[in-house]
Each structure stands twice: as C-alpha cells, then as structure tokens.
Design a protein around this motif. Structure first.
Motif, PDB file in Angstrom:
ATOM      1  N   ARG A  13       0.857  -1.180   0.000  1.00 46.07           N
ATOM      2  CA  ARG A  13       0.000   0.000   0.000  1.00 46.07           C
ATOM      3  C   ARG A  13       0.893   1.229   0.000  1.00 46.07           C
ATOM      4  O   ARG A  13       1.979   1.215   0.585  1.00 46.07           O
ATOM      5  CB  ARG A  13      -0.946   0.009   1.202  1.00 46.07           C
ATOM      6  N   PRO A  14       0.454   2.301  -0.660  1.00 47.36           N
ATOM      7  CA  PRO A  14       1.229   3.541  -0.583  1.00 47.36           C
ATOM      8  C   PRO A  14       1.074   4.157   0.798  1.00 47.36           C
ATOM      9  O   PRO A  14       0.045   3.973   1.459  1.00 47.36           O
ATOM     10  CB  PRO A  14       0.588   4.419  -1.668  1.00 47.36           C
ATOM     11  N   LEU A  15       2.070   4.887   1.236  1.00 50.37           N
ATOM     12  CA  LEU A  15       2.007   5.533   2.539  1.00 50.37           C
ATOM     13  C   LEU A  15       1.313   6.885   2.480  1.00 50.37           C
ATOM     14  O   LEU A  15       0.956   7.445   3.514  1.00 50.37           O
ATOM     15  CB  LEU A  15       3.415   5.673   3.132  1.00 50.37           C
ATOM     16  N   GLU A  16       1.123   7.402   1.272  1.00 51.27           N
ATOM     17  CA  GLU A  16       0.351   8.636   1.097  1.00 51.27           C
ATOM     18  C   GLU A  16      -0.781   8.354   0.141  1.00 51.27           C
ATOM     19  O   GLU A  16      -0.598   7.722  -0.894  1.00 51.27           O
ATOM     20  CB  GLU A  16       1.230   9.752   0.529  1.00 51.27           C
ATOM     21  N   GLY A  17      -1.974   8.811   0.482  1.00 52.12           N
ATOM     22  CA  GLY A  17      -3.130   8.630  -0.384  1.00 52.12           C
ATOM     23  C   GLY A  17      -3.666   7.207  -0.311  1.00 52.12           C
ATOM     24  O   GLY A  17      -3.192   6.369   0.449  1.00 52.12           O
ATOM     25  N   GLU A  18      -4.661   6.959  -1.130  1.00 52.50           N
ATOM     26  CA  GLU A  18      -5.300   5.651  -1.191  1.00 52.50           C
ATOM     27  C   GLU A  18      -4.616   4.790  -2.243  1.00 52.50           C
ATOM     28  O   GLU A  18      -4.083   5.308  -3.227  1.00 52.50           O
ATOM     29  CB  GLU A  18      -6.780   5.808  -1.574  1.00 52.50           C
ATOM     30  N   ARG A  46      -1.952   9.816  -7.945  1.00 53.32           N
ATOM     31  CA  ARG A  46      -0.789  10.705  -7.987  1.00 53.32           C
ATOM     32  C   ARG A  46      -1.341  12.113  -7.939  1.00 53.32           C
ATOM     33  O   ARG A  46      -2.046  12.535  -8.857  1.00 53.32           O
ATOM     34  CB  ARG A  46       0.003  10.532  -9.280  1.00 53.32           C
ATOM     35  N   GLY A  47      -1.056  12.816  -6.859  1.00 56.74           N
ATOM     36  CA  GLY A  47      -1.667  14.135  -6.698  1.00 56.74           C
ATOM     37  C   GLY A  47      -3.169  13.948  -6.570  1.00 56.74           C
ATOM     38  O   GLY A  47      -3.645  13.174  -5.756  1.00 56.74           O
ATOM     39  N   ALA A  48      -3.923  14.607  -7.413  1.00 53.11           N
ATOM     40  CA  ALA A  48      -5.385  14.488  -7.382  1.00 53.11           C
ATOM     41  C   ALA A  48      -5.898  13.513  -8.434  1.00 53.11           C
ATOM     42  O   ALA A  48      -7.102  13.378  -8.617  1.00 53.11           O
ATOM     43  CB  ALA A  48      -6.005  15.864  -7.593  1.00 53.11           C
ATOM     44  N   THR A  49      -5.000  12.838  -9.145  1.00 55.69           N
ATOM     45  CA  THR A  49      -5.412  11.957 -10.239  1.00 55.69           C
ATOM     46  C   THR A  49      -5.366  10.495  -9.808  1.00 55.69           C
ATOM     47  O   THR A  49      -4.316   9.979  -9.432  1.00 55.69           O
ATOM     48  CB  THR A  49      -4.482  12.161 -11.456  1.00 55.69           C
ATOM     49  N   GLY A 109       4.771   3.669  -9.904  1.00 53.57           N
ATOM     50  CA  GLY A 109       3.858   3.439  -8.795  1.00 53.57           C
ATOM     51  C   GLY A 109       4.049   2.154  -8.034  1.00 53.57           C
ATOM     52  O   GLY A 109       3.155   1.768  -7.281  1.00 53.57           O
ATOM     53  N   THR A 110       5.184   1.467  -8.207  1.00 51.60           N
ATOM     54  CA  THR A 110       5.370   0.177  -7.557  1.00 51.60           C
ATOM     55  C   THR A 110       6.764   0.031  -6.952  1.00 51.60           C
ATOM     56  O   THR A 110       7.748   0.459  -7.559  1.00 51.60           O
ATOM     57  CB  THR A 110       5.137  -0.985  -8.549  1.00 51.60           C
ATOM     58  N   PRO A 111       6.865  -0.605  -5.788  1.00 52.62           N
ATOM     59  CA  PRO A 111       8.189  -0.912  -5.244  1.00 52.62           C
ATOM     60  C   PRO A 111       8.797  -2.164  -5.873  1.00 52.62           C
ATOM     61  O   PRO A 111       9.975  -2.446  -5.654  1.00 52.62           O
ATOM     62  CB  PRO A 111       7.916  -1.133  -3.756  1.00 52.62           C
ATOM     63  N   PHE A 112       8.012  -2.915  -6.664  1.00 49.43           N
ATOM     64  CA  PHE A 112       8.545  -4.163  -7.209  1.00 49.43           C
ATOM     65  C   PHE A 112       9.757  -3.948  -8.106  1.00 49.43           C
ATOM     66  O   PHE A 112      10.699  -4.738  -8.090  1.00 49.43           O
ATOM     67  CB  PHE A 112       7.490  -4.948  -8.000  1.00 49.43           C
ATOM     68  N   THR A 113       9.765  -2.885  -8.908  1.00 54.61           N
ATOM     69  CA  THR A 113      10.869  -2.732  -9.858  1.00 54.61           C
ATOM     70  C   THR A 113      12.207  -2.465  -9.175  1.00 54.61           C
ATOM     71  O   THR A 113      13.254  -2.606  -9.801  1.00 54.61           O
ATOM     72  CB  THR A 113      10.552  -1.677 -10.942  1.00 54.61           C
ATOM     73  N   ASN A 114      12.212  -2.154  -7.871  1.00 51.12           N
ATOM     74  CA  ASN A 114      13.478  -2.098  -7.134  1.00 51.12           C
ATOM     75  C   ASN A 114      14.094  -3.489  -7.006  1.00 51.12           C
ATOM     76  O   ASN A 114      15.307  -3.633  -6.887  1.00 51.12           O
ATOM     77  CB  ASN A 114      13.269  -1.500  -5.746  1.00 51.12           C
ATOM     78  N   THR A 115      13.256  -4.517  -7.018  1.00 48.56           N
ATOM     79  CA  THR A 115      13.741  -5.895  -6.924  1.00 48.56           C
ATOM     80  C   THR A 115      14.609  -6.263  -8.121  1.00 48.56           C
ATOM     81  O   THR A 115      15.556  -7.047  -7.983  1.00 48.56           O
ATOM     82  CB  THR A 115      12.544  -6.869  -6.822  1.00 48.56           C
ATOM     83  N   VAL A 181      10.542  -5.845  -1.674  1.00 50.15           N
ATOM     84  CA  VAL A 181      10.531  -4.787  -0.670  1.00 50.15           C
ATOM     85  C   VAL A 181       9.503  -5.077   0.420  1.00 50.15           C
ATOM     86  O   VAL A 181       8.345  -5.393   0.140  1.00 50.15           O
ATOM     87  CB  VAL A 181      10.250  -3.418  -1.326  1.00 50.15           C
ATOM     88  N   ILE A 182       9.937  -4.952   1.661  1.00 49.28           N
ATOM     89  CA  ILE A 182       9.051  -5.018   2.820  1.00 49.28           C
ATOM     90  C   ILE A 182       8.687  -3.602   3.244  1.00 49.28           C
ATOM     91  O   ILE A 182       7.524  -3.283   3.481  1.00 49.28           O
ATOM     92  CB  ILE A 182       9.727  -5.757   3.997  1.00 49.28           C
ATOM     93  N   ASP A 183       9.696  -2.747   3.321  1.00 51.39           N
ATOM     94  CA  ASP A 183       9.485  -1.375   3.767  1.00 51.39           C
ATOM     95  C   ASP A 183      10.244  -0.419   2.855  1.00 51.39           C
ATOM     96  O   ASP A 183      11.446  -0.574   2.654  1.00 51.39           O
ATOM     97  CB  ASP A 183       9.971  -1.222   5.214  1.00 51.39           C
ATOM     98  N   TYR A 184       9.517   0.552   2.310  1.00 47.28           N
ATOM     99  CA  TYR A 184      10.102   1.587   1.453  1.00 47.28           C
ATOM    100  C   TYR A 184       9.734   2.915   2.110  1.00 47.28           C
ATOM    101  O   TYR A 184       8.660   3.457   1.854  1.00 47.28           O
ATOM    102  CB  TYR A 184       9.507   1.497   0.049  1.00 47.28           C
ATOM    103  N   PRO A 185      10.585   3.416   3.006  1.00 42.82           N
ATOM    104  CA  PRO A 185      10.227   4.590   3.811  1.00 42.82           C
ATOM    105  C   PRO A 185       9.681   5.745   2.977  1.00 42.82           C
ATOM    106  O   PRO A 185      10.214   6.061   1.914  1.00 42.82           O
ATOM    107  CB  PRO A 185      11.552   4.972   4.480  1.00 42.82           C
ATOM    108  N   THR A 186       8.612   6.316   3.455  1.00 47.92           N
ATOM    109  CA  THR A 186       7.849   7.443   2.900  1.00 47.92           C
ATOM    110  C   THR A 186       7.008   7.080   1.689  1.00 47.92           C
ATOM    111  O   THR A 186       6.157   7.871   1.287  1.00 47.92           O
ATOM    112  CB  THR A 186       8.715   8.676   2.549  1.00 47.92           C
ATOM    113  N   LEU A 187       7.189   5.896   1.076  1.00 52.24           N
ATOM    114  CA  LEU A 187       6.444   5.585  -0.150  1.00 52.24           C
ATOM    115  C   LEU A 187       5.534   4.359  -0.047  1.00 52.24           C
ATOM    116  O   LEU A 187       4.357   4.435  -0.393  1.00 52.24           O
ATOM    117  CB  LEU A 187       7.403   5.415  -1.331  1.00 52.24           C
ATOM    118  N   PHE A 188       6.068   3.195   0.369  1.00 54.10           N
ATOM    119  CA  PHE A 188       5.284   1.958   0.338  1.00 54.10           C
ATOM    120  C   PHE A 188       5.521   1.112   1.588  1.00 54.10           C
ATOM    121  O   PHE A 188       6.621   1.105   2.129  1.00 54.10           O
ATOM    122  CB  PHE A 188       5.657   1.099  -0.886  1.00 54.10           C
ATOM    123  N   GLN A 189       4.501   0.373   1.964  1.00 56.77           N
ATOM    124  CA  GLN A 189       4.596  -0.590   3.053  1.00 56.77           C
ATOM    125  C   GLN A 189       3.961  -1.896   2.589  1.00 56.77           C
ATOM    126  O   GLN A 189       2.881  -1.894   2.025  1.00 56.77           O
ATOM    127  CB  GLN A 189       3.833  -0.071   4.279  1.00 56.77           C
TER     128      GLN A 189
END
Length: 196
Positions: A13-18, A46-49, A109-115, A181-189
């Motif tokens: 889930r993102p840490l900001e927004g839905e 992203r923002g209001a979109t 929009g995804t933490p997966f591509t860091n993998t 990724v388990i924890d991506y500070p400020t972006l994803f959990q």
C-alpha cells in the motif's frame, strides 16, 4: 543470498493517499531455460489523479528484463522489449536507441521494480555502489525517460540503499528472502501475509 523462487504473492500500500498493489511473481521453465514473470494490478493516485494499472514484466533467470507491458484501465498502453543487455524496441520492432544501456526498468507506482536490480546485480556490502541508468515510466504520461539511480547493499540480502542520481531522494529498502521490498520509507509498506 536470496532463495530460489517458484511462486509468491505480495501486496503493498502507498504511505500517502489511497491505493493497493497485488503482485504475483512466478518462475517457470521455457525452451530457453528458466524465466520469471511478474503480474500485478494497482489502484492509486498521484496528486489528485486516480489511476488503475496492470503490468506484466518478463525476465530471464538472471533477472534481466526482456519485455514489459503496462496498461491503464482506460486503455493507455506501453509494451517494450529488450535484448536483456540494454537495447530496447517497441512491440512493432522499432528501435529505441535513447534507452541504450538501460538494463533495468522502474515503474513509478510500484516498489517491485526495485527488486530487478537488487536481484540481477547480487550486490553485497563489499560490492560498493552500483550506478545505473533505468528506463523509467511515470504513471501519469507513460512516456519513458532515462533516470539515473544508485543502489548500495547495507546488509547482505536484507537492506539496500536507493539513491536518485541527482541527490533528490534517498531511501533504505528492507527486503525479504526473495528480494521483494518489505518497507520503502515514505512511499510503500508491504501488507502482512494474513491480508492476502
């Protein structure tokens, strides 16, 4: 360092927004050897979109990306292919030399591509910092660009530092035994397995 993969499912889930991402990662055998496929569905903003996105990424056993397809629920679509050595082309075969040298991709929009670079490079604390050019795809325009990124292993198989090459952002990413990724500070959990 990382375990062999057969099939796994994770959610972030993102840490900001839905938002929510549901990803399934599988390995399978092909006539050319082992392959890895990531398939995911995301909803977010992203923002209001608000957006709804599906993507599929195909890699070889060494985590080199050979193709990816990303599309929105409104029908916007991007499908690119690679030789696995940083040479990209469109699905119709048109070469994209502006992305030469980009072995890995980064979807906004995804933490997966860091993998992808974490697994492909097999970095250790003794490796130093890997300086990479990524084929970056923002979710608002789907217009790929080249993005400089740095990865450093801080704790073998557990913790990696991601840095934007321009110094604008740094995060220490905790990963699991699959390099996810388990924890991506400020972006994803990552959500706990009980919620999947």
């Amino acid at each position: 360092m990382f375990r062999a993969l057969s099939s796994t499912t994770v959610r972030w889930r993102p840490l900001e927004g839905e938002g929510l991402e549901h990803l399934t990662l599988r390995t399978f055998d092909t006539s050319l050897g082992a392959a890895i496929r990531a398939e995911s569905v995301l909803i977010g903003e992203r923002g209001a979109t608000a957006y709804g996105v599906r993507y599929r990424i195909d890699c070889d056993a060494g985590w080199r990306v050979f193709s990816f397809l990303i599309e929105t629920t409104q029908g916007q679509r991007l499908h690119l292919m690679s030789d696995g050595h940083g040479h990209w082309r469109k699905a119709d075969g048109t070469a994209l030399p502006q992305f030469d040298g980009c072995v890995d991709i980064d979807l906004a929009g995804t933490p997966f591509t860091n993998t992808l670079p974490i697994r492909r490079l097999g970095l250790t604390r003794q490796s130093g910092t890997a300086r990479l050019n990524m084929l970056y795809v923002p979710f608002d325009s789907f217009e790929p660009t080249v993005d400089g990124q740095h990865y450093t292993c801080l704790d073998d198989g557990k913790l990696y530092r991601y840095e934007a090459a321009d110094g604008s952002f740094t995060a220490d990413l905790t990963v699991d035994e699959d390099g996810l990724v388990i924890d991506y500070p400020t972006l994803f959990q990552r959500l706990s397995p009980e919620t999947i």
